[in-house]
Design a protein around this motif. Structure first.
Motif: not given
Ligand code: HEM
Ligand SMILES: CC/C=C\C[C@@H](/C=C/C=C\CCCCCCCC(=O)O)OO
Length: 510
Positions: A101, A132, A285, A290, A354-356, A425, A436, A440, A445
């Protein structure tokens, strides 16, 4: 519109079917001498060059968008800076996402109740699909709460912004967004206002409790704005212990354990998850996935729209108010779907900011990875690191890659670019599944960012931002409002538009 490649290779961007080039002997770049090389790269990354120059200089030095380098805090890996090689990160047959991660940084599970939470699990892990699906179900089952709860949180925050401006105080959105997003997420998904009186209430402490838990957990890759020597010695050199923030995390845990009743019932009844494991996953999460993502994205939306005000504000205001008017004055899901410029603007900010910023994975087997003009052999187990800000500016794909073009993703040409928008992602045109690693909250977003713009241009005709002081280069920019030009009251109603929209949104279930 992506430009055609003129190189002899199979390129996802231009879809030519030329012969794959023979893999080159070795991947350019080096890790340097043991320990020294990693320290040098870390000092370059954080202090001497900064993130963007760190990768740009090495891309030029090696003449390659794929090269070996040490990633902070000190892990050897292979950087992927182009759209073609980046896609390997999304192929579960080629890469293993286990414990990647944040690259090879692996915070102790003390920070998450002793569990390795969803974001650290590979899709092949037996718990990945269950966890998930649990998070995706919470988002889906609370869909009717999203618009009204965001409208309430927005209104509370911008009442404060307007009061601050009227009293000559700073209207700092980068700061107030932290409470806006946390209030919204907890009310919509946990069904509890964090400040509602109760034994486990968070009061106004929610954002600072989360920030302390995140800062200590990810200290090794954080930029706290301390003097370099202090940051290197106390944050980047060794993992900080969970004990520093145990009490803070206990307060967060108590809030969820006490009030997330419906969510934790879903975890047990639908997914057979034990309460404790579900609680720690829910906290991560909401708190990291989030909240941390959104408090970085929403100020970026304001920054990019704010710095391009004049004509863009007129176009956004016109599109938003027309969509609301043609939906009975309701800021309904249907109205949001009728805002193509709003959506394109949000996608363009996600491309540029992008924040990530990085996605990591390990080669599941010996691989051949390809850039637009070369291919290399990667050995099983090697760490791959996608540098999203570079791949999102790939000149082979994007015209004027460094420019903010709010219309970029509109219309047919814009749709053709969606496979190259990688912030979640995964490619934007594909969907998150339990199989995948795509975000989520991917659709949520874009909805939240679109709602921010819609409420802004319903309540205000335009706004201006305070110029950023250049001295703040190392700290995250603070986005502050200079003016908020309130829309004139609607002569046909005793409510002004913002009040009307908020009241309609809260009662609007369509
Ligand atoms: C601007 C806001 C957000 C960005 C840029 C973003 C981006 C990402 C990225 C890049 C990943 C994959 C990380 C990795 O494994 O390398 C991820 C995973 C995830 N995100 Fe977001 N996310 C955002 C907001 C949210 C929101 C609002 C939620 C709602 C709960 C969320 C829930 C998740 C979850 C649960 C995962 C893990 C998914 C998995 O492992 O299969 N994220 N997100
Ligand atoms: C920065 C979080 C952005 C989006 C959340 C997303 C995926 C995140 C992937 C890695 C981020 C790991 C946390 C790093 C924190 C560093 C400290 C700081 O920058 O504040 O999940 O949805």
């Amino acid at each position: 519109m992506s430009r055609r490649c003129n190189k002899a290779h199979v390129c996802a961007a231009c879809n030519s079917s030329a012969q794959h080039p023979k893999p080159q002997e070795s991947i350019p770049g080096s890790y340097g001498a043991p320990f020294i090389g990693a320290l040098r790269d870390r000092l370059d990354f954080f202090w001497f060059q900064g993130e963007d120059e760190f990768f740009r200089k090495r891309k030029e030095r090696y003449g390659s968008t794929i090269f070996r380098v040490n990633f902070v805090p000190g892990m050897p890996g292979i950087a992927l800076l182009d759209q073609k090689s980046y896609l390997v990160l999304y192929d579960p047959t080629k890469v293993d996402k286990h414990d990647t991660f944040v690259g090879a940084l692996l915070p102790k599970t003390d920070f998450t109740g002793g569990y390795r939470v969803l974001a650290y699990l590979d899709p092949l892990h037996p718990k990945h699909a269950i966890l998930k699906s649990f998070i995706m179900e919470l988002i889906k089952s609370n869909s009717s709460r999203i618009l009204p709860e965001f409208a309430t949180a927005f209104s509370e925050t911008f009442n404060q912004m307007e009061t601050a401006l009227s009293e000559g105080r700073e209207a700092n959105f980068s700061s107030s967004v932290k409470m806006l997003v946390l209030d919204f997420l907890l009310r919509a998904i946990v069904h509890r206002d964090p400040r509602a009186v109760g034994a486990a209430a968070l009061g106004d402490d929610g954002p600072s409790l989360l920030e302390s838990w995140i800062a200590v957990q990810f200290a090794a890759i954080a930029q706290a704005g301390l003097p370099p020597i202090l940051e290197e010695i106390f944050l980047h050199s060794f993992p900080l212990p969970f004990s520093l923030i145990r009490a803070n995390y206990q307060r967060i845990y108590s809030f969820f354990d006490t009030y997330a009743i419906e969510a934790l019932d879903v975890a047990k009844e639908r997914f057979d998850l034990e309460r404790d494991e579900a609680t720690h996953n829910l906290i991560f999460a909401i708190g990291v996935n989030a909240w941390l993502g959104l408090i970085k994205l929403l100020p970026s939306i304001i920054f990019y729209v704010g710095k391009n005000n004049s004509h863009l504000h007129d176009k956004l205001r016109g599109e938003i108010r027309a969509a609301v008017a043609s939906n009975g004055g309701r800021l309904s899901p249907k109205a949001i779907e009728s805002m193509p410029l709003v959506r394109s603007t949000v996608l363009e900010v996600l491309r540029l900011a992008s924040p990530a910023k990085y996605q990591y994975a390990r080669a599941r087997k010996d691989l051949i990875i390809e850039s637009h003009d070369a291919s290399f052999v990667v050995k099983k187990g090697e760490l791959l690191c996608g540098c999203l800000s570079m791949a999102s500016r790939d000149p082979v794909i994007f015209e004027n890659p460094d420019s903010f073009i709010p219309e970029r993703f509109e219309g047919g040409d814009g749709e053709k670019l969606l496979p190259h928008l990688l912030w979640s992602n995964g490619p934007e045109h594909l969907h998150t599944t339990s199989q995948n690693k795509q975000c989520a909250g991917k659709d949520l977003v874009i909805l939240i960012a679109s709602l921010l713009l819609a409420h802004i241009f319903i309540r205000y005709d335009t706004f201006e931002l305070v110029d950023q002081p250049s001295s703040a280069a190392r700290k995250p920019p603070q986005i502050c409002f200079k003016t908020l030009q309130i829309r004139a009251t609607d002569p046909t109603s005793d409510l002004n538009w913002a009040q009307r929209i908020s009241s309609i949104s809260s009662s609007d279930q369509t």
